[in-house]
Design a protein around this motif. Structure first.
Motif, PDB file in Angstrom:
ATOM      1  N   ILE A 115       0.841  -1.198   0.000  1.00 65.20           N
ATOM      2  CA  ILE A 115       0.000   0.000   0.000  1.00 65.20           C
ATOM      3  C   ILE A 115       0.876   1.247   0.000  1.00 65.20           C
ATOM      4  O   ILE A 115       1.825   1.357   0.778  1.00 65.20           O
ATOM      5  CB  ILE A 115      -0.932   0.004   1.231  1.00 65.20           C
ATOM      6  CG1 ILE A 115      -1.866  -1.218   1.177  1.00 65.20           C
ATOM      7  CG2 ILE A 115      -1.746   1.294   1.303  1.00 65.20           C
ATOM      8  CD1 ILE A 115      -2.657  -1.443   2.444  1.00 65.20           C
ATOM      9  N   ASN A 142       0.386   5.600  -0.254  1.00 67.23           N
ATOM     10  CA  ASN A 142      -0.518   6.750  -0.286  1.00 67.23           C
ATOM     11  C   ASN A 142      -1.995   6.321  -0.220  1.00 67.23           C
ATOM     12  O   ASN A 142      -2.840   6.803  -0.971  1.00 67.23           O
ATOM     13  CB  ASN A 142      -0.277   7.592  -1.548  1.00 67.23           C
ATOM     14  CG  ASN A 142       1.135   8.132  -1.600  1.00 67.23           C
ATOM     15  OD1 ASN A 142       1.700   8.557  -0.591  1.00 67.23           O
ATOM     16  ND2 ASN A 142       1.722   8.123  -2.797  1.00 67.23           N
ATOM     17  N   LYS A 143      -2.251   5.368   0.681  1.00 62.73           N
ATOM     18  CA  LYS A 143      -3.599   4.873   0.931  1.00 62.73           C
ATOM     19  C   LYS A 143      -4.222   4.205  -0.293  1.00 62.73           C
ATOM     20  O   LYS A 143      -5.455   4.193  -0.474  1.00 62.73           O
ATOM     21  CB  LYS A 143      -4.512   5.998   1.435  1.00 62.73           C
ATOM     22  CG  LYS A 143      -4.062   6.582   2.772  1.00 62.73           C
ATOM     23  CD  LYS A 143      -5.034   7.628   3.282  1.00 62.73           C
ATOM     24  CE  LYS A 143      -4.576   8.165   4.649  1.00 62.73           C
ATOM     25  NZ  LYS A 143      -5.516   9.175   5.173  1.00 62.73           N
ATOM     26  N   LYS A 144      -3.366   3.624  -1.131  1.00 61.44           N
ATOM     27  CA  LYS A 144      -3.827   2.859  -2.286  1.00 61.44           C
ATOM     28  C   LYS A 144      -3.102   1.526  -2.336  1.00 61.44           C
ATOM     29  O   LYS A 144      -1.895   1.463  -2.100  1.00 61.44           O
ATOM     30  CB  LYS A 144      -3.555   3.610  -3.595  1.00 61.44           C
ATOM     31  CG  LYS A 144      -4.487   4.760  -3.892  1.00 61.44           C
ATOM     32  CD  LYS A 144      -4.183   5.317  -5.271  1.00 61.44           C
ATOM     33  CE  LYS A 144      -5.127   6.466  -5.612  1.00 61.44           C
ATOM     34  NZ  LYS A 144      -4.847   6.991  -6.984  1.00 61.44           N
ATOM     35  N   PRO A 174      -6.646  -0.733   9.294  1.00 66.75           N
ATOM     36  CA  PRO A 174      -7.144   0.298  10.225  1.00 66.75           C
ATOM     37  C   PRO A 174      -8.076  -0.241  11.306  1.00 66.75           C
ATOM     38  O   PRO A 174      -8.276   0.411  12.328  1.00 66.75           O
ATOM     39  CB  PRO A 174      -7.880   1.279   9.297  1.00 66.75           C
ATOM     40  CG  PRO A 174      -8.206   0.485   8.076  1.00 66.75           C
ATOM     41  CD  PRO A 174      -7.081  -0.490   7.909  1.00 66.75           C
ATOM     42  N   SER A 211     -10.737   3.552   3.473  1.00 63.51           N
ATOM     43  CA  SER A 211      -9.437   4.108   3.843  1.00 63.51           C
ATOM     44  C   SER A 211      -8.295   3.618   2.958  1.00 63.51           C
ATOM     45  O   SER A 211      -7.200   4.180   2.990  1.00 63.51           O
ATOM     46  CB  SER A 211      -9.119   3.777   5.302  1.00 63.51           C
ATOM     47  OG  SER A 211      -9.164   2.378   5.503  1.00 63.51           O
ATOM     48  N   VAL A 212      -8.520   2.542   2.197  1.00 65.85           N
ATOM     49  CA  VAL A 212      -7.502   2.018   1.279  1.00 65.85           C
ATOM     50  C   VAL A 212      -8.166   1.761  -0.066  1.00 65.85           C
ATOM     51  O   VAL A 212      -8.975   0.841  -0.199  1.00 65.85           O
ATOM     52  CB  VAL A 212      -6.861   0.711   1.806  1.00 65.85           C
ATOM     53  CG1 VAL A 212      -5.794   0.228   0.821  1.00 65.85           C
ATOM     54  CG2 VAL A 212      -6.253   0.921   3.184  1.00 65.85           C
TER      55      VAL A 212
END
Length: 486
Positions: A253, A255-257, A290, A452-453
Protein backbone atom coordinates in the motif's frame (compact mmCIF):
# COMPACT_ATOMS: atom_id res chain seq x y z
CA UNK A 1 -6.46 -3.13 -15.58
CA UNK A 2 -4.08 -5.61 -14.05
CA UNK A 3 -5.89 -7.25 -11.15
CA UNK A 4 -4.55 -9.73 -8.58
CA UNK A 5 -6.78 -12.16 -6.67
CA UNK A 6 -5.35 -13.60 -3.46
CA UNK A 7 -6.73 -17.11 -2.94
CA UNK A 8 -8.70 -19.46 -5.17
CA UNK A 9 -11.67 -20.36 -3.02
CA UNK A 10 -15.13 -20.13 -4.59
CA UNK A 11 -15.21 -16.36 -4.03
CA UNK A 12 -11.78 -15.82 -5.59
CA UNK A 13 -12.46 -18.06 -8.58
CA UNK A 14 -15.83 -16.43 -9.26
CA UNK A 15 -14.36 -12.93 -8.97
CA UNK A 16 -11.54 -13.83 -11.36
CA UNK A 17 -14.04 -15.18 -13.92
CA UNK A 18 -16.17 -12.05 -13.71
CA UNK A 19 -13.31 -9.56 -13.94
CA UNK A 20 -11.43 -11.28 -16.77
CA UNK A 21 -14.68 -11.35 -18.73
CA UNK A 22 -14.86 -7.55 -18.42
CA UNK A 23 -11.52 -7.24 -20.20
CA UNK A 24 -9.12 -7.11 -17.25
CA UNK A 25 -5.87 -9.03 -16.94
CA UNK A 26 -6.38 -11.25 -13.89
CA UNK A 27 -3.78 -13.25 -11.96
CA UNK A 28 -4.63 -15.52 -9.04
CA UNK A 29 -2.11 -16.27 -6.31
CA UNK A 30 -2.84 -19.45 -4.34
CA UNK A 31 -0.72 -20.82 -1.50
CA UNK A 32 -1.81 -24.42 -2.12
CA UNK A 33 -1.02 -26.56 -5.14
CA UNK A 34 -4.66 -26.74 -6.32
CA UNK A 35 -7.72 -24.45 -6.35
CA UNK A 36 -10.69 -24.57 -4.01
CA UNK A 37 -9.72 -23.14 -0.63
CA UNK A 38 -11.96 -24.82 1.94
CA UNK A 39 -13.54 -26.91 -0.83
CA UNK A 40 -11.03 -29.63 -1.61
CA UNK A 41 -10.92 -33.41 -1.94
CA UNK A 42 -9.00 -36.35 -0.48
CA UNK A 43 -8.24 -39.69 -2.09
CA UNK A 44 -7.47 -42.73 0.10
CA UNK A 45 -7.14 -46.28 -1.24
CA UNK A 46 -10.22 -46.28 -3.43
CA UNK A 47 -12.16 -43.70 -1.40
CA UNK A 48 -12.75 -40.05 -2.36
CA UNK A 49 -13.92 -37.39 0.10
CA UNK A 50 -15.11 -33.81 -0.34
CA UNK A 51 -13.42 -31.92 2.49
CA UNK A 52 -15.36 -28.68 2.71
CA UNK A 53 -18.99 -27.59 2.27
CA UNK A 54 -21.28 -30.53 1.56
CA UNK A 55 -24.49 -28.60 0.87
CA UNK A 56 -25.36 -27.10 -2.51
CA UNK A 57 -28.14 -24.51 -2.61
CA UNK A 58 -29.02 -21.75 -5.10
CA UNK A 59 -27.33 -23.54 -8.02
CA UNK A 60 -28.66 -20.81 -10.29
CA UNK A 61 -25.87 -18.57 -8.96
CA UNK A 62 -23.35 -20.84 -10.69
CA UNK A 63 -25.38 -20.57 -13.89
CA UNK A 64 -25.45 -16.79 -13.46
CA UNK A 65 -21.66 -16.78 -13.12
CA UNK A 66 -21.31 -18.56 -16.46
CA UNK A 67 -23.69 -16.05 -17.99
CA UNK A 68 -21.64 -13.14 -16.66
CA UNK A 69 -18.62 -14.72 -18.35
CA UNK A 70 -20.50 -14.95 -21.65
CA UNK A 71 -20.69 -18.73 -21.49
CA UNK A 72 -23.36 -21.37 -21.01
CA UNK A 73 -22.98 -23.88 -18.23
CA UNK A 74 -21.54 -27.14 -19.65
CA UNK A 75 -23.54 -30.36 -19.69
CA UNK A 76 -20.78 -31.99 -17.62
CA UNK A 77 -21.86 -29.86 -14.66
CA UNK A 78 -25.01 -31.75 -13.69
CA UNK A 79 -26.75 -31.78 -10.34
CA UNK A 80 -29.96 -33.23 -8.93
CA UNK A 81 -32.40 -32.07 -6.29
CA UNK A 82 -32.32 -34.26 -3.21
CA UNK A 83 -35.57 -35.99 -2.23
CA UNK A 84 -34.32 -36.30 1.36
CA UNK A 85 -32.70 -33.17 2.79
CA UNK A 86 -31.39 -34.91 5.88
CA UNK A 87 -32.06 -37.82 8.23
CA UNK A 88 -32.17 -36.98 11.93
CA UNK A 89 -31.45 -39.37 14.80
CA UNK A 90 -32.29 -38.26 18.35
CA UNK A 91 -30.84 -39.57 21.61
CA UNK A 92 -34.35 -40.36 22.79
CA UNK A 93 -34.72 -42.87 19.96
CA UNK A 94 -36.88 -40.92 17.51
CA UNK A 95 -35.75 -40.79 13.88
CA UNK A 96 -37.01 -38.16 11.47
CA UNK A 97 -36.71 -37.82 7.69
CA UNK A 98 -36.63 -34.23 6.42
CA UNK A 99 -38.29 -34.66 3.03
CA UNK A 100 -37.92 -32.00 0.37
CA UNK A 101 -41.66 -32.38 -0.21
CA UNK A 102 -42.99 -30.05 2.50
CA UNK A 103 -46.36 -31.74 2.84
CA UNK A 104 -44.61 -35.06 3.29
CA UNK A 105 -42.25 -33.50 5.85
CA UNK A 106 -45.17 -31.94 7.76
CA UNK A 107 -46.90 -35.34 7.93
CA UNK A 108 -43.63 -36.91 9.14
CA UNK A 109 -43.39 -34.33 11.94
CA UNK A 110 -47.03 -34.83 12.90
CA UNK A 111 -46.77 -38.62 13.04
CA UNK A 112 -43.43 -38.87 14.84
CA UNK A 113 -43.27 -35.69 16.93
CA UNK A 114 -46.93 -34.76 17.34
CA UNK A 115 -46.36 -31.37 15.67
CA UNK A 116 -49.25 -29.51 14.10
CA UNK A 117 -48.55 -29.54 10.32
CA UNK A 118 -49.69 -25.92 10.07
CA UNK A 119 -46.71 -24.90 12.24
CA UNK A 120 -44.37 -26.30 9.58
CA UNK A 121 -46.18 -24.42 6.82
CA UNK A 122 -46.16 -21.16 8.77
CA UNK A 123 -42.47 -21.53 9.56
CA UNK A 124 -41.44 -21.97 5.95
CA UNK A 125 -43.59 -19.01 4.90
CA UNK A 126 -41.88 -16.92 7.57
CA UNK A 127 -38.43 -18.03 6.33
CA UNK A 128 -39.43 -17.08 2.79
CA UNK A 129 -40.50 -13.62 3.97
CA UNK A 130 -37.16 -13.10 5.74
CA UNK A 131 -35.38 -13.94 2.48
CA UNK A 132 -37.52 -11.51 0.46
CA UNK A 133 -36.81 -8.73 2.93
CA UNK A 134 -33.10 -9.37 3.38
CA UNK A 135 -31.85 -10.56 -0.03
CA UNK A 136 -31.36 -7.11 -1.56
CA UNK A 137 -30.07 -5.55 1.66
CA UNK A 138 -27.81 -8.25 3.03
CA UNK A 139 -26.97 -10.75 0.30
CA UNK A 140 -26.60 -9.19 -3.12
CA UNK A 141 -25.58 -5.61 -2.35
CA UNK A 142 -22.94 -3.92 -0.28
CA UNK A 143 -24.27 -2.67 3.05
CA UNK A 144 -21.53 -0.08 3.12
CA UNK A 145 -22.62 2.22 0.28
CA UNK A 146 -25.37 4.77 0.88
CA UNK A 147 -26.54 4.62 -2.74
CA UNK A 148 -27.39 0.94 -2.32
CA UNK A 149 -29.55 1.68 0.70
CA UNK A 150 -31.52 4.26 -1.30
CA UNK A 151 -32.72 1.77 -3.91
CA UNK A 152 -36.51 1.41 -3.96
CA UNK A 153 -36.36 -2.34 -3.31
CA UNK A 154 -34.02 -1.81 -0.38
CA UNK A 155 -36.08 1.02 1.11
CA UNK A 156 -39.19 -1.15 0.81
CA UNK A 157 -37.39 -3.91 2.68
CA UNK A 158 -36.12 -1.53 5.37
CA UNK A 159 -39.69 -0.62 6.26
CA UNK A 160 -40.33 -4.31 7.00
CA UNK A 161 -37.07 -4.98 8.85
CA UNK A 162 -38.91 -5.68 12.12
CA UNK A 163 -40.32 -8.81 10.46
CA UNK A 164 -36.87 -10.43 10.24
CA UNK A 165 -36.81 -10.58 14.06
CA UNK A 166 -33.17 -9.60 14.44
CA UNK A 167 -34.03 -8.61 18.03
CA UNK A 168 -34.81 -12.24 18.95
CA UNK A 169 -32.47 -15.19 19.15
CA UNK A 170 -32.95 -18.04 16.73
CA UNK A 171 -33.76 -20.41 19.59
CA UNK A 172 -36.40 -18.17 21.17
CA UNK A 173 -38.11 -17.69 17.80
CA UNK A 174 -38.08 -21.42 17.07
CA UNK A 175 -39.34 -22.25 20.53
CA UNK A 176 -42.35 -20.02 19.85
CA UNK A 177 -42.98 -21.67 16.48
CA UNK A 178 -42.99 -25.34 17.50
CA UNK A 179 -44.26 -27.33 20.44
CA UNK A 180 -41.84 -30.22 19.88
CA UNK A 181 -38.42 -29.52 21.45
CA UNK A 182 -36.94 -31.98 18.95
CA UNK A 183 -38.17 -29.85 16.06
CA UNK A 184 -36.84 -26.71 17.75
CA UNK A 185 -33.45 -28.43 17.94
CA UNK A 186 -33.66 -29.34 14.26
CA UNK A 187 -34.17 -25.74 13.14
CA UNK A 188 -31.74 -24.35 15.72
CA UNK A 189 -29.10 -26.38 13.88
CA UNK A 190 -29.08 -23.88 11.02
CA UNK A 191 -27.04 -21.48 13.17
CA UNK A 192 -24.10 -23.82 12.69
CA UNK A 193 -24.21 -23.14 8.94
CA UNK A 194 -22.24 -19.99 9.66
CA UNK A 195 -20.49 -21.18 12.81
CA UNK A 196 -22.78 -19.54 15.34
CA UNK A 197 -24.76 -20.28 18.51
CA UNK A 198 -28.57 -20.50 18.11
CA UNK A 199 -29.01 -19.30 21.69
CA UNK A 200 -27.29 -16.01 20.77
CA UNK A 201 -27.52 -15.62 16.99
CA UNK A 202 -30.43 -13.54 15.65
CA UNK A 203 -33.60 -15.20 14.40
CA UNK A 204 -32.84 -13.61 11.03
CA UNK A 205 -30.67 -16.67 10.38
CA UNK A 206 -33.86 -18.71 10.05
CA UNK A 207 -33.62 -17.52 6.45
CA UNK A 208 -31.35 -20.53 5.92
CA UNK A 209 -34.40 -22.76 6.23
CA UNK A 210 -35.82 -21.01 3.16
CA UNK A 211 -32.78 -21.84 1.05
CA UNK A 212 -32.80 -25.49 2.07
CA UNK A 213 -36.49 -26.29 2.51
CA UNK A 214 -38.28 -23.88 0.14
CA UNK A 215 -35.77 -23.58 -2.69
CA UNK A 216 -34.24 -27.03 -2.33
CA UNK A 217 -30.98 -28.81 -1.66
CA UNK A 218 -29.00 -30.19 -4.58
CA UNK A 219 -25.98 -32.38 -5.14
CA UNK A 220 -23.58 -32.40 -8.11
CA UNK A 221 -23.38 -35.78 -9.86
CA UNK A 222 -19.58 -35.80 -9.45
CA UNK A 223 -19.45 -34.45 -5.88
CA UNK A 224 -18.94 -31.03 -4.34
CA UNK A 225 -15.39 -30.53 -5.59
CA UNK A 226 -16.70 -30.66 -9.15
CA UNK A 227 -18.08 -27.15 -8.54
CA UNK A 228 -14.51 -25.92 -8.06
CA UNK A 229 -13.25 -27.89 -11.07
CA UNK A 230 -15.83 -26.34 -13.38
CA UNK A 231 -15.36 -22.76 -12.21
CA UNK A 232 -11.57 -23.22 -12.40
CA UNK A 233 -11.94 -24.54 -15.97
CA UNK A 234 -14.09 -21.51 -16.81
CA UNK A 235 -11.43 -19.18 -15.42
CA UNK A 236 -8.72 -20.86 -17.50
CA UNK A 237 -10.89 -20.70 -20.62
CA UNK A 238 -11.41 -16.95 -20.14
CA UNK A 239 -7.68 -16.33 -19.68
CA UNK A 240 -7.13 -16.09 -15.92
CA UNK A 241 -3.53 -16.85 -14.91
CA UNK A 242 -2.88 -18.99 -11.84
CA UNK A 243 0.23 -19.05 -9.65
CA UNK A 244 0.00 -22.02 -7.28
CA UNK A 245 2.31 -22.65 -4.31
CA UNK A 246 2.49 -18.86 -4.08
CA UNK A 247 1.90 -17.56 -0.56
CA UNK A 248 1.24 -13.83 -0.56
CA UNK A 249 3.25 -12.27 2.28
CA UNK A 250 2.01 -8.69 2.03
CA UNK A 251 -0.45 -6.39 0.31
CA UNK A 252 1.60 -3.37 -0.72
CA UNK A 253 0.00 0.00 0.00
CA UNK A 254 1.27 3.47 -0.96
CA UNK A 255 -0.52 6.75 -0.29
CA UNK A 256 -3.60 4.87 0.93
CA UNK A 257 -3.83 2.86 -2.29
CA UNK A 258 -3.19 -0.84 -2.88
CA UNK A 259 -0.48 -0.93 -5.53
CA UNK A 260 0.58 -4.57 -5.55
CA UNK A 261 1.55 -7.58 -3.49
CA UNK A 262 4.60 -9.51 -2.44
CA UNK A 263 5.20 -13.25 -2.68
CA UNK A 264 8.31 -14.17 -0.72
CA UNK A 265 11.04 -11.92 -2.12
CA UNK A 266 9.15 -11.01 -5.28
CA UNK A 267 7.01 -7.86 -5.56
CA UNK A 268 4.26 -7.52 -8.19
CA UNK A 269 2.49 -4.35 -9.29
CA UNK A 270 -1.27 -4.33 -9.86
CA UNK A 271 -4.02 -1.77 -10.40
CA UNK A 272 -6.48 -3.58 -8.15
CA UNK A 273 -6.18 -6.26 -5.45
CA UNK A 274 -8.98 -8.64 -4.47
CA UNK A 275 -8.43 -10.73 -1.35
CA UNK A 276 -10.18 -14.07 -0.99
CA UNK A 277 -8.07 -14.89 2.06
CA UNK A 278 -9.53 -15.14 5.56
CA UNK A 279 -10.03 -11.56 6.74
CA UNK A 280 -8.45 -12.21 10.13
CA UNK A 281 -5.32 -13.50 8.41
CA UNK A 282 -5.24 -10.41 6.17
CA UNK A 283 -5.68 -8.08 9.14
CA UNK A 284 -2.89 -9.68 11.15
CA UNK A 285 -0.41 -10.70 8.46
CA UNK A 286 -0.75 -8.90 5.13
CA UNK A 287 -1.33 -5.23 5.90
CA UNK A 288 -1.57 -2.53 8.54
CA UNK A 289 -5.35 -2.73 8.75
CA UNK A 290 -7.14 0.30 10.22
CA UNK A 291 -9.61 -1.96 12.05
CA UNK A 292 -7.08 -4.46 13.39
CA UNK A 293 -7.80 -3.87 17.10
CA UNK A 294 -11.57 -4.13 16.66
CA UNK A 295 -11.26 -7.27 14.57
CA UNK A 296 -9.12 -9.04 17.10
CA UNK A 297 -11.78 -8.42 19.76
CA UNK A 298 -14.57 -10.07 17.75
CA UNK A 299 -15.67 -13.60 18.63
CA UNK A 300 -14.48 -16.24 16.17
CA UNK A 301 -16.91 -18.62 14.53
CA UNK A 302 -16.75 -22.29 15.36
CA UNK A 303 -14.37 -24.68 13.66
CA UNK A 304 -14.73 -28.43 13.09
CA UNK A 305 -13.23 -31.78 13.93
CA UNK A 306 -13.66 -34.13 10.97
CA UNK A 307 -12.94 -37.82 10.59
CA UNK A 308 -12.77 -39.08 7.02
CA UNK A 309 -13.54 -42.78 7.28
CA UNK A 310 -13.44 -45.42 4.61
CA UNK A 311 -16.14 -47.81 5.84
CA UNK A 312 -16.22 -51.37 4.48
CA UNK A 313 -19.96 -51.75 4.79
CA UNK A 314 -23.10 -50.08 3.45
CA UNK A 315 -25.67 -48.59 5.82
CA UNK A 316 -29.07 -48.28 4.10
CA UNK A 317 -30.50 -46.41 7.12
CA UNK A 318 -28.26 -43.45 6.24
CA UNK A 319 -28.77 -40.93 3.44
CA UNK A 320 -26.40 -38.36 1.93
CA UNK A 321 -26.83 -36.00 4.91
CA UNK A 322 -27.40 -37.32 8.44
CA UNK A 323 -27.48 -35.79 11.92
CA UNK A 324 -27.13 -37.60 15.25
CA UNK A 325 -28.27 -35.00 17.79
CA UNK A 326 -26.91 -34.39 21.27
CA UNK A 327 -29.28 -34.70 24.23
CA UNK A 328 -28.54 -31.20 25.60
CA UNK A 329 -28.08 -28.72 22.74
CA UNK A 330 -27.73 -25.68 24.98
CA UNK A 331 -24.95 -27.30 26.98
CA UNK A 332 -23.21 -28.33 23.76
CA UNK A 333 -23.05 -24.71 22.58
CA UNK A 334 -22.03 -23.50 26.03
CA UNK A 335 -19.07 -25.87 25.88
CA UNK A 336 -18.28 -24.82 22.32
CA UNK A 337 -18.23 -21.04 22.79
CA UNK A 338 -17.74 -20.45 26.52
CA UNK A 339 -15.63 -23.39 27.69
CA UNK A 340 -13.86 -23.77 24.31
CA UNK A 341 -14.21 -27.53 24.20
CA UNK A 342 -16.24 -30.27 22.52
CA UNK A 343 -19.20 -31.64 24.41
CA UNK A 344 -18.96 -35.24 25.63
CA UNK A 345 -22.26 -35.87 23.82
CA UNK A 346 -21.69 -33.95 20.58
CA UNK A 347 -24.05 -33.58 17.66
CA UNK A 348 -22.55 -35.68 14.87
CA UNK A 349 -22.95 -34.93 11.16
CA UNK A 350 -22.34 -37.81 8.74
CA UNK A 351 -22.05 -36.95 5.03
CA UNK A 352 -21.93 -39.91 2.63
CA UNK A 353 -21.39 -38.73 -0.96
CA UNK A 354 -21.07 -42.33 -2.21
CA UNK A 355 -24.84 -42.63 -1.78
CA UNK A 356 -24.95 -40.61 -5.03
CA UNK A 357 -21.40 -40.73 -6.46
CA UNK A 358 -20.90 -44.49 -6.48
CA UNK A 359 -17.23 -44.18 -7.51
CA UNK A 360 -16.45 -42.36 -4.23
CA UNK A 361 -16.13 -45.73 -2.44
CA UNK A 362 -15.33 -49.33 -3.40
CA UNK A 363 -18.30 -51.61 -4.05
CA UNK A 364 -20.09 -52.51 -0.83
CA UNK A 365 -18.38 -49.64 1.05
CA UNK A 366 -19.13 -46.03 1.96
CA UNK A 367 -17.10 -42.85 2.43
CA UNK A 368 -18.06 -41.21 5.70
CA UNK A 369 -17.32 -37.55 6.39
CA UNK A 370 -17.94 -37.48 10.16
CA UNK A 371 -17.94 -34.01 11.69
CA UNK A 372 -18.59 -32.36 15.04
CA UNK A 373 -18.51 -28.65 15.78
CA UNK A 374 -15.32 -27.60 17.53
CA UNK A 375 -14.04 -24.34 19.01
CA UNK A 376 -11.53 -22.36 17.01
CA UNK A 377 -8.02 -23.13 18.22
CA UNK A 378 -6.90 -21.21 21.28
CA UNK A 379 -4.20 -23.68 22.38
CA UNK A 380 -6.46 -26.51 23.52
CA UNK A 381 -4.98 -29.97 24.10
CA UNK A 382 -6.11 -31.24 20.69
CA UNK A 383 -4.38 -34.62 20.88
CA UNK A 384 -6.40 -35.53 23.96
CA UNK A 385 -9.58 -33.84 22.72
CA UNK A 386 -9.44 -35.72 19.40
CA UNK A 387 -8.97 -39.08 21.14
CA UNK A 388 -11.81 -38.47 23.59
CA UNK A 389 -14.17 -37.08 20.97
CA UNK A 390 -13.54 -39.97 18.59
CA UNK A 391 -14.62 -42.44 21.28
CA UNK A 392 -17.71 -40.36 22.06
CA UNK A 393 -18.61 -40.23 18.37
CA UNK A 394 -18.17 -43.99 17.97
CA UNK A 395 -20.34 -44.62 21.03
CA UNK A 396 -23.06 -42.38 19.61
CA UNK A 397 -22.95 -43.97 16.15
CA UNK A 398 -23.09 -47.47 17.61
CA UNK A 399 -26.14 -46.57 19.69
CA UNK A 400 -28.00 -44.83 16.85
CA UNK A 401 -27.22 -47.35 14.11
CA UNK A 402 -27.03 -50.45 16.34
CA UNK A 403 -23.61 -51.41 15.02
CA UNK A 404 -19.93 -51.62 15.96
CA UNK A 405 -18.55 -49.08 13.52
CA UNK A 406 -14.93 -49.64 14.64
CA UNK A 407 -15.06 -53.06 12.96
CA UNK A 408 -15.64 -51.45 9.57
CA UNK A 409 -13.29 -48.43 9.50
CA UNK A 410 -10.44 -49.35 7.14
CA UNK A 411 -9.19 -45.86 6.21
CA UNK A 412 -8.94 -42.70 8.29
CA UNK A 413 -7.77 -39.12 7.99
CA UNK A 414 -8.43 -36.39 10.54
CA UNK A 415 -8.92 -32.64 10.13
CA UNK A 416 -8.84 -30.42 13.22
CA UNK A 417 -8.86 -26.66 13.83
CA UNK A 418 -5.06 -26.82 13.69
CA UNK A 419 -4.91 -28.48 10.27
CA UNK A 420 -7.76 -26.31 8.95
CA UNK A 421 -5.78 -23.21 9.91
CA UNK A 422 -2.65 -24.60 8.24
CA UNK A 423 -4.48 -25.51 5.05
CA UNK A 424 -6.70 -22.44 4.66
CA UNK A 425 -5.01 -19.70 6.76
CA UNK A 426 -8.27 -19.28 8.71
CA UNK A 427 -7.34 -17.86 12.10
CA UNK A 428 -7.67 -20.62 14.68
CA UNK A 429 -9.33 -22.78 12.04
CA UNK A 430 -12.55 -20.72 12.35
CA UNK A 431 -14.61 -21.75 9.33
CA UNK A 432 -16.55 -18.52 8.84
CA UNK A 433 -14.30 -15.77 10.18
CA UNK A 434 -16.25 -14.15 12.98
CA UNK A 435 -19.42 -15.56 14.55
CA UNK A 436 -22.93 -14.13 14.16
CA UNK A 437 -23.69 -14.28 17.87
CA UNK A 438 -25.31 -10.85 18.12
CA UNK A 439 -28.25 -8.99 16.59
CA UNK A 440 -25.90 -6.66 14.70
CA UNK A 441 -23.60 -9.38 13.39
CA UNK A 442 -24.54 -8.78 9.74
CA UNK A 443 -23.35 -5.19 10.06
CA UNK A 444 -20.12 -6.26 11.79
CA UNK A 445 -18.94 -8.48 8.94
CA UNK A 446 -16.06 -6.92 7.10
CA UNK A 447 -17.16 -4.88 4.04
CA UNK A 448 -16.16 -5.86 0.51
CA UNK A 449 -13.93 -2.79 0.25
CA UNK A 450 -12.19 -0.22 2.45
CA UNK A 451 -12.84 3.51 2.25
CA UNK A 452 -9.44 4.11 3.84
CA UNK A 453 -7.50 2.02 1.28
CA UNK A 454 -8.45 2.42 -2.36
CA UNK A 455 -8.26 -0.31 -5.00
CA UNK A 456 -8.51 -3.09 -2.39
CA UNK A 457 -11.49 -5.46 -2.25
CA UNK A 458 -12.56 -8.52 -0.23
CA UNK A 459 -14.55 -11.63 -1.10
CA UNK A 460 -15.15 -15.03 0.48
CA UNK A 461 -16.83 -16.56 3.49
CA UNK A 462 -15.19 -14.39 6.16
CA UNK A 463 -16.56 -11.07 4.81
CA UNK A 464 -19.93 -9.68 3.72
CA UNK A 465 -22.38 -11.31 3.11
CA UNK A 466 -21.08 -14.53 4.78
CA UNK A 467 -20.01 -18.15 4.46
CA UNK A 468 -21.17 -20.95 2.20
CA UNK A 469 -21.05 -21.35 -1.57
CA UNK A 470 -24.03 -19.08 -2.43
CA UNK A 471 -22.80 -16.19 -0.28
CA UNK A 472 -19.24 -16.49 -1.59
CA UNK A 473 -20.64 -16.25 -5.12
CA UNK A 474 -22.69 -13.24 -3.98
CA UNK A 475 -19.56 -11.53 -2.61
CA UNK A 476 -17.89 -11.97 -6.00
CA UNK A 477 -20.85 -10.32 -7.70
CA UNK A 478 -20.72 -7.39 -5.26
CA UNK A 479 -17.01 -6.78 -5.95
CA UNK A 480 -17.57 -7.18 -9.68
CA UNK A 481 -20.08 -4.33 -9.50
CA UNK A 482 -17.50 -2.14 -7.75
CA UNK A 483 -14.77 -2.56 -10.39
CA UNK A 484 -15.56 -0.98 -13.78
CA UNK A 485 -14.86 -2.62 -17.13
CA UNK A 486 -11.61 -1.78 -18.95
Amino acid sequence: MKIAVIGSGIGGLATACRLVSKGHEVTVFEKNMSPGGKISEIHMEGYRFDTGPSLFTLPELVEELYGAAGETIPSTFAYNKLEVLCKYFYNSGENLVAWSDQQKFAIECAQKLGEDPSNITKYFKSASLIYKITADIFLFNSLHKVKNLLKFSVLKSLFQVNKIRFYKTMHSANRNNFKSPLLVQLFDRYATYNGSNPYKAPATLNVIAHLENNLGTYFPKDGMYSIVKHIYALALKKGVRFNFNSLVTSIDIENKKAVGLTVGEMAFTFDRIVSDSDINYVVNNLMDHPLKKRFNRLEASSSALVFYWGVKKEFPELDVHNILFSSDYKEEFHNLFQKKTIDTDPTVYIFVSSKIVKSDAPKGCENWFVMVNAPSNTHENWDQLIRTTKQNIIKKINKSLKTNIEDYIEQEKIASPITIEQDTLSKGGALYGNSSNSMFSAFLRHPNFLKSVKNLYFVGGSVHPGGGIPLCLASAKIVDNEIPAE
